[in-house]
Write a protein that holds these residues in place. Structure first.
Motif, short mmCIF file in Angstrom:
data_model
loop_
_atom_site.label_atom_id
_atom_site.label_comp_id
_atom_site.label_asym_id
_atom_site.label_seq_id
_atom_site.Cartn_x
_atom_site.Cartn_y
_atom_site.Cartn_z
N GLY A 30 -73.71 -63.53 20.78
CA GLY A 30 -72.99 -64.30 19.77
C GLY A 30 -73.66 -65.62 19.50
N ASN B 234 -76.43 -66.13 13.77
CA ASN B 234 -76.39 -65.17 12.66
C ASN B 234 -77.77 -64.62 12.30
N ASP C 88 -65.47 -68.51 17.33
CA ASP C 88 -64.19 -67.97 17.78
C ASP C 88 -64.29 -67.74 19.30
N PRO D 25 -62.05 -66.93 21.79
CA PRO D 25 -61.55 -65.67 22.37
C PRO D 25 -62.47 -64.49 22.07
N LYS D 26 -63.04 -64.46 20.86
CA LYS D 26 -63.97 -63.38 20.51
C LYS D 26 -65.26 -63.49 21.36
N ALA D 27 -65.74 -64.70 21.56
CA ALA D 27 -66.95 -64.90 22.38
C ALA D 27 -66.70 -64.46 23.82
N GLU E 289 -64.50 -62.19 24.82
CA GLU E 289 -64.43 -60.73 24.78
C GLU E 289 -65.82 -60.10 24.67
N LEU E 290 -66.64 -60.65 23.81
CA LEU E 290 -68.00 -60.13 23.59
C LEU E 290 -68.85 -60.21 24.86
N ASN E 291 -68.57 -61.19 25.70
CA ASN E 291 -69.39 -61.44 26.89
C ASN E 291 -68.68 -61.12 28.20
N LYS E 292 -67.59 -60.38 28.14
CA LYS E 292 -66.78 -60.12 29.33
C LYS E 292 -67.54 -59.39 30.43
#
Length: 167
Positions: A11, A56, A84, A86-88, A90-93
């Motif tokens: 991300g 990006n 975002d 929370p999205k970051a 989740e993406l890196n969990k």
């Protein structure tokens, strides 16, 4: 020799946190070598994939290795993650169990600025003092009410976990 793992999140993360930290530790090693000494650090960029697109598509980082390649490290650096949150997270969990395991094996952890959000997502900051960027303090408190966010410090250390309010 201390092993330093700088994570390269998927991300949008802080390139200066990643590259600047790598450069500082590498320069210390060069200085030691110029004085006839052994290097102090092994420095690795650690990722979840072999190519990580940032900003990006403007930049691509090729980590030195993947998390499964690092069995033991002494210090994990968590850069600021932008966008975002929370999205970051989740993406890196996939980093989370590895970070927890390394900490349980004695690794110290350090986050830059809003990287504290990701560090808090590991659960390792529960009940501990933490700093983050002032602009994100309210969001941090809402997401992680069990972490003791301090406003009067730019840096914290507790139990081998270091956080900063800014890089």
């Amino acid at each position: 020799m201390k092993h330093i793992s700088i994570i390269v999140p998927l991300g949008h993360s802080s390139l200066p946190n990643i590259d600047g930290t790598h450069q500082i530790f590498s320069e210390v090693n060069k200085f030691a070598e110029s004085m006839g000494r052994e290097p102090f650090f092994t420095v690795k960029l650690v990722g979840l994939s072999h190519e990580i697109v940032q900003r990006n598509g403007l930049y691509t980082i090729q980590p030195d290795c993947l998390i499964q390649d690092i069995k033991k490290t002494d210090l994990i650096i968590v850069p600021a993650m932008h966008g975002d949150i929370p999205k970051a997270i989740e993406l890196n969990k996939a980093f989370i169990p590895w970070i927890v395991e390394q900490y349980e094996q004695g690794a110290e952890l350090a986050s830059f600025c809003i990287g504290s959000f990701f560090l808090a997502a590991t659960g390792l900051l529960k009940g501990k003092k933490c700093a983050t960027h002032w602009i994100a303090a309210n969001d941090f408190r809402m997401m992680f009410p069990d972490v003791n966010l301090v406003d009067d410090r730019i840096m914290t250390e507790e139990g081998g976990i270091y956080t900063s309010g800014g890089a």
